[in-house]
Design an enzyme around this catalytic site. Structure first.
Site, PDB file in Angstrom:
ATOM      1  N   HIS A 228      22.157  14.526 -43.249  1.00 23.90           N
ATOM      2  CA  HIS A 228      21.559  13.449 -42.445  1.00 23.90           C
ATOM      3  C   HIS A 228      20.998  13.988 -41.131  1.00 23.90           C
ATOM      4  O   HIS A 228      21.087  13.333 -40.091  1.00 23.90           O
ATOM      5  CB  HIS A 228      22.582  12.334 -42.171  1.00 23.90           C
ATOM      6  CG  HIS A 228      22.917  11.526 -43.400  1.00 23.90           C
ATOM      7  ND1 HIS A 228      22.133  10.482 -43.850  1.00 23.90           N
ATOM      8  CD2 HIS A 228      23.937  11.624 -44.297  1.00 23.90           C
ATOM      9  CE1 HIS A 228      22.666   9.951 -44.947  1.00 23.90           C
ATOM     10  NE2 HIS A 228      23.757  10.635 -45.256  1.00 23.90           N
ATOM     11  N   ASP A 291      29.031  12.670 -44.411  1.00 24.98           N
ATOM     12  CA  ASP A 291      28.697  12.041 -45.699  1.00 24.98           C
ATOM     13  C   ASP A 291      27.472  12.672 -46.333  1.00 24.98           C
ATOM     14  O   ASP A 291      26.594  13.193 -45.644  1.00 24.98           O
ATOM     15  CB  ASP A 291      28.454  10.542 -45.501  1.00 24.98           C
ATOM     16  CG  ASP A 291      27.348  10.267 -44.487  1.00 24.98           C
ATOM     17  OD1 ASP A 291      27.348  10.923 -43.434  1.00 24.98           O
ATOM     18  OD2 ASP A 291      26.471   9.425 -44.765  1.00 24.98           O
ATOM     19  N   GLU A 292      27.421  12.609 -47.634  1.00 25.21           N
ATOM     20  CA  GLU A 292      26.212  12.856 -48.426  1.00 25.21           C
ATOM     21  C   GLU A 292      25.492  14.157 -48.074  1.00 25.21           C
ATOM     22  O   GLU A 292      24.262  14.195 -47.996  1.00 25.21           O
ATOM     23  CB  GLU A 292      25.245  11.669 -48.285  1.00 25.21           C
ATOM     24  CG  GLU A 292      25.839  10.374 -48.801  1.00 25.21           C
ATOM     25  CD  GLU A 292      24.953   9.164 -48.548  1.00 25.21           C
ATOM     26  OE1 GLU A 292      24.906   8.292 -49.429  1.00 25.21           O
ATOM     27  OE2 GLU A 292      24.314   9.071 -47.482  1.00 25.21           O
ATOM     28  N   ALA A 293      26.233  15.229 -47.867  1.00 31.50           N
ATOM     29  CA  ALA A 293      25.600  16.536 -47.634  1.00 31.50           C
ATOM     30  C   ALA A 293      25.392  17.202 -49.002  1.00 31.50           C
ATOM     31  O   ALA A 293      25.947  18.267 -49.284  1.00 31.50           O
ATOM     32  CB  ALA A 293      26.474  17.382 -46.708  1.00 31.50           C
ATOM     33  N   PHE A 294      24.599  16.555 -49.842  1.00 27.64           N
ATOM     34  CA  PHE A 294      24.513  16.943 -51.255  1.00 27.64           C
ATOM     35  C   PHE A 294      23.940  18.344 -51.472  1.00 27.64           C
ATOM     36  O   PHE A 294      24.164  18.950 -52.504  1.00 27.64           O
ATOM     37  CB  PHE A 294      23.656  15.937 -52.028  1.00 27.64           C
ATOM     38  CG  PHE A 294      24.200  14.540 -52.035  1.00 27.64           C
ATOM     39  CD1 PHE A 294      25.573  14.296 -52.091  1.00 27.64           C
ATOM     40  CD2 PHE A 294      23.337  13.445 -51.994  1.00 27.64           C
ATOM     41  CE1 PHE A 294      26.064  13.002 -52.097  1.00 27.64           C
ATOM     42  CE2 PHE A 294      23.827  12.152 -52.006  1.00 27.64           C
ATOM     43  CZ  PHE A 294      25.193  11.929 -52.049  1.00 27.64           C
TER      44      PHE A 294
END
Ligand code: TNX
Length: 507
Positions: A228, A291-294
Site C-alpha cells: 500500500h 495488510d495485503e503485501a502480496f
C-alpha cells in the site's frame, strides 16, 4: 425514572457548576457549547466552589466515584442534575448521556421552544472495552480538516474513544514529513478517480489531534507498510524495487505495491517517517498497516516486520498492525487488528497465545464501507452486505475462537473510501451502523439485545436529521414515520422513559 414530578428542567437561568480542574472545566464549556444553540440560553460556567445557588447542572470530579476513569454517574432530580466521575473522561461521557436524555430538538443550531426536561433518576455507567474506535481512510479520497473534525464529533456522540486515520496508501500520502518532503507534495497530489488529493501539514494534523483530545478521543495514525505504498514510490522512486518512480495511481486495486524490503534506505525512510509521526502524536499507538503485501515473499515480509517492530519500539509507542502481522515474531505489547470474516483464525489465536492483543473489525460486521444491501449506491461487497442487524448482532468479546476476552482490547469500525468522495457519503455509511458498533464497545454483553436496540436506534433519527446527517433508512429499524418537529411549549417531555436502564445509544 420517569416520574414527571422528579424531572429536572433546564431553565433559562441555569448555571453549569464544575470542579475547579482544567480538564473538568473544559468538559463544562463543551456542554455549554452543545446546549446554547438549541436552547438560546446563556449557560455560564462557574466553579462549584463559587458562592450562589446550588441548583442547576453540576459536573463533579470525585476520585472515589465509579469504576474506572471513563465511568460516570448521572443523577437527575427536580432541582439539580449532577454528573459525577473520577476523571474528566467520565464527565464527558456523562455529558453525552445527558445530551441523549434531552429532547432531540437540542441538536438544532437555532433556539427551539423546549421545555428542556430530563427524566428523574440515576444512571451508573462504564464502558466494557478500553478501545472503541472508528477509522477514516483519508488516503483513497482526501478529507479536509473541517470534515475530519465533523467525523470526530459524530464518534464522540456515541462515546467512542479512538480515531484511526489511515494516512497513506497507493492513491495518496496525506501527512507532511519534513525529512522526506516530497511525500506530501508529490505523494499527496493524487486520489482515487484522479482528483487533486491533498495532505495535512503538521499544523493540520495537530489541529485534528487536539480537537479529538478535547472530545476524549485518541488519534491512532497509520502508515501502511510495506505494501500500500505506491504513493510514496511516486515521490521517492529509490524506495522501489526497480528504483524508478512510477506515475500516480488513481484506481482501486490492492496488493500490488511495496517498498524494497532489501534496501537499507527503506529502513532509514521508515525510521524517519515513524519518528516524525510519533513525535506529533500524543496517543500511545502507532499503526503500521501490514495488510495485503502480496508481492513481498513471506520470508522478506517477516524480516521487514521484525525490523519495523523494533523501530516502533524505539519511538516509545505501542505497535498496532492489521492481523497479517500475526505470523511474524512477537513484539512486546503488540496489537493486531482483525479484519477477517471468519471467527476461526489459528494464526491470530497463536499470536495471542504469544502475547498479542486484538482489536476486532470483522469485515462482515464492522466494515462501514460494505454496502447495506445490493441497492446501496456506495461501498463494496467483498465481505457481503452489512445492514444494521449484522453490524450489531455479534459479541466482540467471544467472536474469535481460542482468543479469550482478556486479549480483546476492543473494536473498531473502519471506513475505507475508495467509493466515498464526500463527508455526506461518509455519514450515509456511518449512520446507523456506527452507533451499533459503539454500543457493542460500551455496553456489557448482557445488555446486547437487537430488538430493544433497533427501537432505541429509531429514536435517534430526529437527532441525526437535526444535525444534518443523511442516514440509511434501513428496513430493519422502525424509524418514526415523520421526523417530529420541535415540541410545542408545554407538551409532554420524556426521554425514553420506558427504556432504562439502557446502554449507550439513546439513553
Ligand atoms: C481491504 S482491510 C483493505 C483495504 C481496502 C478494503 C476495502 C485492509 C486491511 N485492507 O485496503 O480499502 O479492503 O474494503
Amino acid at each position: 425514572m420517569g416520574d414527571a414530578v422528579e424531572s429536572f428542567t433546564l431553565a433559562a437561568d441555569v448555571v453549569i457548576r464544575v470542579t475547579a480542574d482544567p480538564a473538568a472545566v473544559a468538559v463544562a464549556e463543551y456542554l455549554a457549547q452543545l446546549l446554547r444553540p438549541g436552547t438560546g440560553y446563556q449557560l455560564p460556567v462557574a466553579s462549584v466552589d463559587a458562592a450562589g445557588a446550588a441548583g442547576g447542572i453540576a459536573l463533579l470530579l470525585d476520585p472515589d466515584a465509579g469504576a474506572g476513569r471513563e465511568s460516570y454517574r448521572l443523577d437527575s432530580t427536580a432541582d439539580r442534575l449532577t454528573i459525577t466521575a473520577p476523571a474528566a473522561a467520565g464527565l464527558f461521557y456523562g455529558v453525552q448521556t445527558l445530551r441523549q436524555l434531552l429532547p432531540p430538538a437540542i441538536e438544532h443550531q437555532t433556539p427551539q421552544p423546549g421545555p428542556w426536561v430530563v427524566a428523574g433518576g440515576r444512571i451508573a455507567d462504564a464502558p466494557r472495552f478500553a478501545y472503541r474506535g472508528a477509522m477514516l481512510d483519508v488516503a483513497r479520497h482526501f478529507f479536509p480538516v473541517d470534515e475530519v473534525l465533523r467525523v470526530v464529533d459524530h464518534i464522540a456522540r456515541y462515546k467512542l474513544n479512538h480515531l484511526h486515520l489511515h494516512l497513506t496508501d497507493d492513491q495518496g500520502w496525506r501527512i507532511a514529513i519534513d525529512s522526506w518532503p516530497r511525500l506530501g507534495s508529490v505523494g499527496g497530489a493524487s486520489q482515487v478517480g484522479g482528483g487533486p488529493g491533498g495532505y495535512y501539514t503538521k499544523a493540520d494534523y495537530t489541529r485534528i489531534v487536539e480537537y479529538a483530545a478535547s472530545r476524549h478521543i485518541t488519534v491512532v495514525p497509520e502508515i501502511d507498510l510495506p505494501g500500500h505504498t505506491h504513493a510514496a514510490l511516486t515521490a521517492y522512486g529509490e524506495l522501489s524495487r526497480d528504483g524508478v518512480a512510477p506515475p500516480p495511481y488513481d484506481g482501486t486495486d490492492v496488493g500490488f505495491s511495496a517498498v524494497d524490503t532489501a534496501s537499507e534506505l527503506t529502513y532509514a525512510f521508515v525510521d524517519d517517517v515513524l519518528s516524525e509521526v510519533a513525535a506529533l502524536t500524543p496517543g500511545p499507538y502507532l499503526h503500521v498497516g501490514g495488510d495485503e503485501a502480496f508481492t513481498v515473499p513471506a520470508a522478506d515480509y517477516a524480516a521487514f516486520v521484525d525490523r519495523v517492530q523494533r523501530l516502533v519500539a524505539r519511538t516509545g509507542k505501542t505497535i498496532v498492525a492489521w492481523h497479517q502481522f500475526a505470523s511474524t515474531v512477537h513484539a512486546p505489547g503488540r496489537v493486531l487488528q482483525y479484519w477477517g470474516t471468519t471467527p476461526l483464525d489459528a494464526v491470530v489465536a497463536d499470536a495471542v497465545r504469544r502475547g498479542a492483543r486484538v482489536i476486532l473489525s470483522p469485515g462482515d460486521r464492522a466494515y462501514l464501507d460494505m454496502k447495506y444491501t445490493a441497492e446501496t449506491r456506495l461501498g463494496k461487497d467483498w465481505a457481503g452486505f452489512v445492514d444494521v442487524q449484522s453490524a450489531y448482532d455479534w459479541d466482540p468479546g467471544s467472536y474469535l475462537v481460542d482468543v479469550p476476552e482478556e486479549a480483546v482490547l476492543g473494536l473498531e469500525a473502519p471506513l475505507w473510501t475508495e467509493t466515498i468522495t464526500s463527508v455526506g457519503d461518509a455519514e450515509y455509511m456511518m449512520f446507523p451502523r456506527l452507533p451499533a458498533i459503539a454500543e457493542l464497545g460500551w455496553s456489557p454483553a448482557s445488555a446486547y439485545d437487537w430488538n430493544a436496540f433497533r427501537h432505541r436506534l429509531a429514536a435517534q433519527a430526529p437527532r441525526w436529521t437535526a444535525a444534518g446527517i443523511a442516514f440509511h433508512r434501513s428496513p430493519e429499524v422502525p424509524w418514526p414515520a415523520v421526523v417530529p418537529s420541535p415540541r410545542r411549549p408545554g407538551a409532554a417531555a420524556t426521554a425514553n422513559p420506558a427504556e432504562l436502564p439502557i446502554p449507550s445509544v439513546g439513553r
